[in-house]
Design an enzyme around this catalytic site. Structure first.
Site, PDB file in Angstrom:
ATOM      1  N   TRP A 199      24.860 -60.941  39.085  1.00 24.75           N
ATOM      2  CA  TRP A 199      25.185 -59.520  39.224  1.00 24.75           C
ATOM      3  C   TRP A 199      23.953 -58.627  39.279  1.00 24.75           C
ATOM      4  CZ3 TRP A 199      29.473 -58.529  41.380  1.00 24.75           C
ATOM      5  CH2 TRP A 199      30.555 -59.367  41.172  1.00 24.75           C
ATOM      6  N   HIS A 200      22.919 -59.085  39.937  1.00 24.01           N
ATOM      7  CA  HIS A 200      21.771 -58.240  40.226  1.00 24.01           C
ATOM      8  C   HIS A 200      21.883 -57.797  41.681  1.00 24.01           C
ATOM      9  CE1 HIS A 200      19.218 -60.160  36.813  1.00 24.01           C
ATOM     10  NE2 HIS A 200      20.069 -59.265  36.371  1.00 24.01           N
ATOM     11  N   CYS A 201      23.048 -57.279  42.003  1.00 22.17           N
ATOM     12  CA  CYS A 201      23.300 -56.875  43.383  1.00 22.17           C
ATOM     13  C   CYS A 201      22.453 -55.672  43.753  1.00 22.17           C
ATOM     14  CB  CYS A 201      24.778 -56.554  43.561  1.00 22.17           C
ATOM     15  SG  CYS A 201      25.825 -57.975  43.242  1.00 22.17           S
TER      16      CYS A 201
END
Length: 187
Positions: free
Chosen positions: A119-121
């Site tokens: 979730w390091h988008c």
């Protein structure tokens, strides 16, 4: 143990679909596994992490939760934990698993259903040329607008192979320098 693709080829998208509905007025597609190479990388990663785990000194069998269900008689069938605690006997017997085409299909299907992200988008407002899909120019200005800048991880055009905190701080520092320069303030 888990596997993640640090530099996926797949790309998602987000688009505004309503000018008034801020809660659901958008279309969002993660794009996960949209590029076939990403699935092949995950397939390789699954097999590699399984071979590594099977050789750890405390390995005593597979945990079913982390694996697909393989066909009866498959060479990839799970080794269940032993009740006798004979870890040394299992270590001596470890050989590479020879996966069949059917095994690969089962793994690919399992990956599709169990894919996770860190979730390091980023990159939804990528800084790149407008004709290359960019949203922001090198001065953080949003194309086609006046007085609107983007200074967060959404403007970073490609993934960073690390925790994104340092990248976010660098973006903030550069944004401060750009804005101060436009205001005539020396930094």
């Amino acid at each position: 143990m888990g596997t993640y693709t640090g530099y996926p080829y797949s790309r998602g998208s987000i688009h505004i679909t309503s000018t008034t509905d801020v809660l659901t007025g958008y279309s969002f597609d993660t794009g996960f596994l949209a590029h076939p190479s990403d699935l092949k990388i995950q397939l390789w990663g699954y097999k590699m992490q399984r071979e590594i785990v099977r050789r750890l000194p405390f390995y005593d069998g597979d945990v079913a939760l982390g694996h697909p269900e393989f066909a009866a008689g498959s060479a990839a069938a799970l080794v269940l934990p032993s009740s006798d605690g004979d870890i040394e006997g299992k270590m001596a017997a470890v050989e590479d698993i020879n996966y069949s085409k059917e095994d690969d299909l089962a793994i690919e299907d399992w990956i599709r259903g169990n894919l996770a992200t860190t979730w390091h988008c980023l990159g939804t407002c990528a800084m790149r040329a407008r004709d290359a899909g960019g949203v922001v120019d090198r001065h953080l200005n949003v194309y086609g607008t006046a007085g609107l800048k983007v200074a967060d991880l959404s403007m970073v055009p490609e993934n960073v192979g690390a925790n994104t905190a340092n990248t976010a701080m660098a973006v903030g520092e550069k944004a401060a320098m750009i804005i101060a320069g436009e205001l005539g303030v020396s930094v």
